[in-house]
Write an enzyme that holds these catalytic residues in place. Structure first.
Site, mmCIF file in Angstrom:
data_model
loop_
_atom_site.group_PDB
_atom_site.id
_atom_site.type_symbol
_atom_site.label_atom_id
_atom_site.label_comp_id
_atom_site.label_asym_id
_atom_site.label_seq_id
_atom_site.Cartn_x
_atom_site.Cartn_y
_atom_site.Cartn_z
ATOM 1 N N GLU A 116 -64.946 -118.109 -44.566
ATOM 2 C CA GLU A 116 -64.788 -119.503 -44.121
ATOM 3 C C GLU A 116 -65.739 -120.430 -44.871
ATOM 4 O O GLU A 116 -65.502 -121.635 -44.961
ATOM 5 C CB GLU A 116 -64.969 -119.635 -42.610
ATOM 6 C CG GLU A 116 -66.384 -119.424 -42.113
ATOM 7 C CD GLU A 116 -66.517 -119.564 -40.596
ATOM 8 O OE1 GLU A 116 -65.983 -120.541 -40.045
ATOM 9 O OE2 GLU A 116 -67.130 -118.687 -39.962
ATOM 10 N N CYS A 166 -60.538 -96.917 -61.955
ATOM 11 C CA CYS A 166 -60.544 -97.693 -60.701
ATOM 12 C C CYS A 166 -60.445 -96.847 -59.441
ATOM 13 O O CYS A 166 -61.226 -97.025 -58.499
ATOM 14 C CB CYS A 166 -59.364 -98.660 -60.669
ATOM 15 S SG CYS A 166 -58.689 -99.147 -62.255
ATOM 16 N N HIS A 181 -62.984 -118.085 -38.188
ATOM 17 C CA HIS A 181 -64.350 -117.938 -37.701
ATOM 18 C C HIS A 181 -64.461 -116.727 -36.793
ATOM 19 O O HIS A 181 -63.538 -116.488 -36.011
ATOM 20 C CB HIS A 181 -64.723 -119.215 -36.934
ATOM 21 C CG HIS A 181 -66.150 -119.237 -36.499
ATOM 22 N ND1 HIS A 181 -67.194 -119.413 -37.381
ATOM 23 C CD2 HIS A 181 -66.705 -119.088 -35.269
ATOM 24 C CE1 HIS A 181 -68.330 -119.382 -36.715
ATOM 25 N NE2 HIS A 181 -68.070 -119.184 -35.431
ATOM 26 N N GLY A 196 -70.032 -99.368 -72.859
ATOM 27 C CA GLY A 196 -68.847 -99.956 -73.466
ATOM 28 C C GLY A 196 -67.750 -98.957 -73.776
ATOM 29 O O GLY A 196 -67.952 -97.738 -73.730
ATOM 30 N N TYR A 221 -69.802 -103.726 -65.745
ATOM 31 C CA TYR A 221 -69.376 -103.422 -64.379
ATOM 32 C C TYR A 221 -69.422 -101.927 -64.070
ATOM 33 O O TYR A 221 -69.779 -101.523 -62.966
ATOM 34 C CB TYR A 221 -68.009 -104.051 -64.066
ATOM 35 C CG TYR A 221 -66.809 -103.363 -64.674
ATOM 36 C CD1 TYR A 221 -66.106 -102.404 -63.949
ATOM 37 C CD2 TYR A 221 -66.359 -103.679 -65.942
ATOM 38 C CE1 TYR A 221 -64.999 -101.776 -64.495
ATOM 39 C CE2 TYR A 221 -65.260 -103.065 -66.490
ATOM 40 C CZ TYR A 221 -64.583 -102.105 -65.766
ATOM 41 O OH TYR A 221 -63.491 -101.482 -66.311
ATOM 42 N N GLU A 281 -71.637 -100.433 -60.993
ATOM 43 C CA GLU A 281 -70.892 -99.735 -59.936
ATOM 44 C C GLU A 281 -71.453 -98.326 -59.716
ATOM 45 O O GLU A 281 -71.685 -97.894 -58.588
ATOM 46 C CB GLU A 281 -69.403 -99.659 -60.300
ATOM 47 C CG GLU A 281 -68.718 -101.012 -60.190
ATOM 48 C CD GLU A 281 -67.268 -101.019 -60.671
ATOM 49 O OE1 GLU A 281 -66.543 -101.945 -60.301
ATOM 50 O OE2 GLU A 281 -66.859 -100.113 -61.427
ATOM 51 N N CYS A 339 -57.105 -95.521 -65.169
ATOM 52 C CA CYS A 339 -57.270 -96.099 -63.828
ATOM 53 C C CYS A 339 -57.166 -95.036 -62.739
ATOM 54 O O CYS A 339 -58.024 -94.929 -61.871
ATOM 55 C CB CYS A 339 -56.219 -97.188 -63.621
ATOM 56 S SG CYS A 339 -56.175 -97.811 -61.936
ATOM 57 N N ALA A 372 -63.011 -108.000 -59.845
ATOM 58 C CA ALA A 372 -64.091 -107.610 -58.928
ATOM 59 C C ALA A 372 -64.949 -106.542 -59.565
ATOM 60 O O ALA A 372 -64.506 -105.798 -60.441
ATOM 61 C CB ALA A 372 -63.498 -107.087 -57.628
ATOM 62 N N LYS A 405 -63.253 -94.169 -58.814
ATOM 63 C CA LYS A 405 -64.482 -94.961 -58.695
ATOM 64 C C LYS A 405 -64.588 -95.573 -57.301
ATOM 65 O O LYS A 405 -65.597 -95.478 -56.624
ATOM 66 C CB LYS A 405 -64.476 -96.042 -59.784
ATOM 67 C CG LYS A 405 -65.629 -96.995 -59.814
ATOM 68 C CD LYS A 405 -65.437 -98.258 -59.043
ATOM 69 C CE LYS A 405 -64.264 -99.114 -59.315
ATOM 70 N NZ LYS A 405 -64.299 -99.931 -60.495
HETATM 71 C C1 LIG Z 1 -64.924 -96.122 -64.738
HETATM 72 C C2 LIG Z 1 -63.875 -97.200 -64.837
HETATM 73 C C3 LIG Z 1 -63.638 -98.002 -63.743
HETATM 74 C C4 LIG Z 1 -62.670 -99.006 -63.811
HETATM 75 N N1 LIG Z 1 -62.461 -99.777 -62.715
HETATM 76 C C5 LIG Z 1 -61.524 -100.752 -62.742
HETATM 77 C C6 LIG Z 1 -61.244 -101.545 -61.595
HETATM 78 O O1 LIG Z 1 -61.874 -101.384 -60.551
HETATM 79 N N2 LIG Z 1 -60.262 -102.454 -61.669
HETATM 80 C C7 LIG Z 1 -59.550 -102.655 -62.817
HETATM 81 O O2 LIG Z 1 -58.643 -103.508 -62.840
HETATM 82 N N3 LIG Z 1 -59.791 -101.936 -63.938
HETATM 83 C C8 LIG Z 1 -60.756 -100.995 -63.920
HETATM 84 N N4 LIG Z 1 -60.985 -100.225 -65.033
HETATM 85 C C9 LIG Z 1 -60.223 -100.520 -66.265
HETATM 86 C C10 LIG Z 1 -58.844 -99.890 -66.187
HETATM 87 O O3 LIG Z 1 -58.970 -98.528 -65.917
HETATM 88 C C11 LIG Z 1 -58.118 -100.120 -67.500
HETATM 89 O O4 LIG Z 1 -58.077 -101.495 -67.773
HETATM 90 C C12 LIG Z 1 -56.692 -99.591 -67.442
HETATM 91 O O5 LIG Z 1 -56.672 -98.225 -67.123
HETATM 92 C C13 LIG Z 1 -56.014 -99.813 -68.784
HETATM 93 O O6 LIG Z 1 -54.765 -99.232 -68.755
HETATM 94 P P1 LIG Z 1 -53.954 -98.953 -70.069
HETATM 95 O O7 LIG Z 1 -52.559 -98.822 -69.594
HETATM 96 O O8 LIG Z 1 -54.229 -99.947 -71.103
HETATM 97 O O9 LIG Z 1 -54.501 -97.570 -70.663
HETATM 98 P P2 LIG Z 1 -55.271 -96.306 -70.060
HETATM 99 O O10 LIG Z 1 -55.225 -96.291 -68.602
HETATM 100 O O11 LIG Z 1 -56.590 -96.231 -70.732
HETATM 101 O O12 LIG Z 1 -54.404 -95.086 -70.522
HETATM 102 C C14 LIG Z 1 -54.065 -94.777 -71.839
HETATM 103 C C15 LIG Z 1 -53.347 -93.431 -71.801
HETATM 104 O O13 LIG Z 1 -52.839 -93.132 -73.086
HETATM 105 C C16 LIG Z 1 -53.004 -91.742 -73.306
HETATM 106 N N5 LIG Z 1 -52.989 -91.560 -74.750
HETATM 107 C C17 LIG Z 1 -53.886 -92.056 -75.649
HETATM 108 N N6 LIG Z 1 -53.482 -91.749 -76.912
HETATM 109 C C18 LIG Z 1 -52.328 -91.057 -76.787
HETATM 110 C C19 LIG Z 1 -51.420 -90.495 -77.740
HETATM 111 N N7 LIG Z 1 -51.644 -90.626 -79.052
HETATM 112 N N8 LIG Z 1 -50.341 -89.836 -77.271
HETATM 113 C C20 LIG Z 1 -50.100 -89.707 -75.934
HETATM 114 N N9 LIG Z 1 -50.925 -90.245 -75.001
HETATM 115 C C21 LIG Z 1 -52.006 -90.919 -75.438
HETATM 116 C C22 LIG Z 1 -54.333 -91.417 -72.647
HETATM 117 O O14 LIG Z 1 -54.427 -90.031 -72.338
HETATM 118 C C23 LIG Z 1 -54.271 -92.281 -71.408
HETATM 119 O O15 LIG Z 1 -53.725 -91.607 -70.303
HETATM 120 C C24 LIG Z 1 -61.918 -99.196 -65.009
HETATM 121 C C25 LIG Z 1 -62.158 -98.377 -66.103
HETATM 122 C C26 LIG Z 1 -63.122 -97.386 -66.027
HETATM 123 C C27 LIG Z 1 -63.364 -96.507 -67.218
#
Ligand SMILES: Cc1cc2nc3c(=O)[nH]c(=O)nc-3n(C[C@H](O)[C@H](O)[C@H](O)COP(=O)(O)OP(=O)(O)OC[C@H]3O[C@@H](n4cnc5c(N)ncnc54)[C@H](O)[C@@H]3O)c2cc1C
Length: 454
Positions: free
Chosen positions: A435, A45, A430, A257, A174, A178, A40, A336, A48
């Site tokens: 509204e 997010c 308004h 995906g 999305y 975007e 994120c 969104a 972006k």
């Molecule tokens: C381009 C893009 C735009 C997005 N825009 C939005 C938005 O506008 N609004 C919204 O709500 N969501 C958005 N999302 C989705 C959102 O980013 C994710 O849902 C959210 O970040 C998920 O968080 P998480 O905590 O599950 O894991 P993540 O944020 O994916 O983080 C996982 C972390 O684990 C670390 N990791 C992985 N394996 C290991 C390991 N073995 N040891 C140590 N560290 C490890 C990774 O380095 C990473 O930092 C977007 C995603 C993308 C790709």
């Protein structure tokens, strides 16, 4: 044991869980292998939305003429934007780390993998923990076609050395729409290539149709029902071939995906079950098939949104260490899409609702006030889906400026079970687009009647 709780992943879910658990007095360790704040903050997010906002200024500079301003729109400096974005992300990385430090969690800036059910390899060091949380998120995937390595993924898009003149984006989820809006607003010719007949599969049909119109009027070339076959390089140019024809572009972008990041974690050795997409299988309490191992956020591939991941992290920490057992409801989660114009939604689509019985549908489509003067061809659309029997509003959908800001407030009403009569007795503000949600009096149609007659 070294820790009461060890969190793998320093992200939305992981940092919140570690911080709150440490605040409840638990001995907490957390490992992050790449960037504090996770997807994120670093490649999702936050950056972006900054890029979306960069694009908006260009349109505003053009639109200002309709209001009597003479603003000469100069060239856009991509590198200046990326440097400013990087500075802000660096600041946020620091905040995430400090939050953990201040809470008393032990930080490991390295990868963590399972050795046995209670032991992790954390950057070559053996660490034991009573409870372990998997919050490793997901990663972007390319299509499996020849030349796929010539294309970029969303992680790369935030660090491009130059702004491309032409971009072909594959996908219509999305992230695809975007980035189509971002690149088009910053001056690129954008081709959006997707397999579905309309973008944003899974969203309300009226929204999808309105968005396709909106993308079209933004000058984005839409290629629906298209199946890419291969990518080839011709000098700096990329040739993207799909059935029947090919297009030339400077950059091919896979927004096709994301997959759960479970590879190489050693889950198979300890008996944590994953499904066929590699997602960790959890129950309503975020428990995996091992009683002391939990998973949350995108790695479980249910509702992949930051606020869901964060809420799960908080609820799990409260449940395990705060004497406050609680779970998160994944119903009526508002969301969104920061396309141009943006889309926001909460609750059921008309199609989902109609599958359960009759629903009253209210739709309004109009030119936003601003564009009556700018002349920009842009429409807003908003829609309510009302369960006929209970008269509860079970779906709200909007395409138009400020849709995400508006939907957050509406979501409270929907979560509380507000009826159409509650909406009707609420006085509007308004003149606003919002509204319209409280002044929709004429039903557009009834859907789901056939189901009711069964
Ligand atoms: C381009 C893009 C735009 C997005 N825009 C939005 C938005 O506008 N609004 C919204 O709500 N969501 C958005 N999302 C989705 C959102 O980013 C994710 O849902 C959210 O970040 C998920 O968080 P998480 O905590 O599950 O894991 P993540 O944020 O994916 O983080 C996982 C972390 O684990 C670390 N990791 C992985 N394996 C290991 C390991 N073995 N040891 C140590 N560290 C490890 C990774 O380095 C990473 O930092 C977007 C995603 C993308 C790709």
């Amino acid at each position: 044991m070294d820790f009461d709780l060890f969190v793998i992943g320093g992200c939305s879910a992981g940092v919140r869980c570690a911080r709150i658990a440490a605040g409840h007095g638990a001995r907490v360790g957390i490992a992050e292998e790449r960037f504090w704040g996770g997807t994120c903050v670093n490649v999702g997010c936050v950056p972006k939305k900054l890029l979306v906002q960069a694009g908006e200024y260009g349109a505003w500079a053009e639109d200002a003429a309709g209001f009597g301003w003479t603003i000469k729109k100069g060239p856009h400096d991509w590198n200046k934007l990326i440097a400013a974005k990087d500075k802000e992300i660096g600041r946020l990385n620091g905040i995430y780390k400090r939050l953990l430090d201040n809470a008393g969690a032990t930080i490991f800036e390295t990868r963590a993998t399972f050795i046995d059910p209670h032991t992790l390899d954390v950057g070559g060091k053996r660490v034991t923990a009573e409870k372990i949380v998997i919050a490793t998120g997901g990663y972007p995937m390319r299509l499996d076609i020849p030349g796929a390595e010539l294309g970029i993924i969303s992680d790369d898009a935030f660090f491009l050395p130059n702004m491309p003149k032409r971009v072909a984006i594959m996908g219509s989820g999305y992230i695809a729409v975007e980035f189509a809006g971002i690149f088009a607003a910053l001056g690129a010719h954008v081709d959006l290539v997707y397999r579905q007949p309309l973008p944003l599969r899974g969203f309300d049909l009226d929204l999808r149709e309105s968005l396709a119109e909106g993308l079209n009027t933004q000058g984005i070339a839409l290629h629906p029902s298209s199946h890419p076959k291969k990518i080839e390089a011709r000098g700096d140019e990329r040739i993207l071939t799909f059935e029947g024809h090919a297009l030339q572009t400077d950059l091919v972008f896979f927004a096709t995906g994301r997959a759960p990041a479970t590879k190489g974690l050693g889950l198979e050795n300890i008996g944590v079950k994953t499904n066929d997409t590699g997602a960790v299988v959890v129950d309503h309490h975020l428990r995996t098939s091992l009683p002391h191992v939990y998973a949350m956020g995108d790695v479980t591939d249910r509702l992949n949104l930051t606020p869901v991941a964060t809420a799960e992290g908080h609820a799990l920490a409260d449940t395990l260490f705060g004497k406050n057992r609680r779970t998160i409801s994944l119903a009526n989660v508002p969301t969104a899409v920061f396309s141009t114009p943006p889309v926001a939604t909460c609750g059921l689509t008309e199609e989902e609702a109609a599958a359960h019985g009759p629903v009253d549908v209210y739709v309004s489509k109009f030119t936003p006030m601003r564009h009556t003067l700018t002349g920009r061809a842009r429409k807003s659309m908003l829609k309510l889906v009302v369960d006929q029997a209970s008269q509860k509003v079970i779906g709200a959908h909007m395409l138009g400026e400020d849709a995400p800001e508006i939907m957050q407030g509406l979501a409270i009403a929907i979560v509380m079970g507000a009826t159409k009569a509650d909406f009707d007795r609420t006085i509007g503000i308004h003149p606003t687009a919002a509204e319209e949600f409280v002044t929709l009096r004429t039903r557009t149609r009834v859907a789901g009647v056939a189901k009711a007659a069964e």
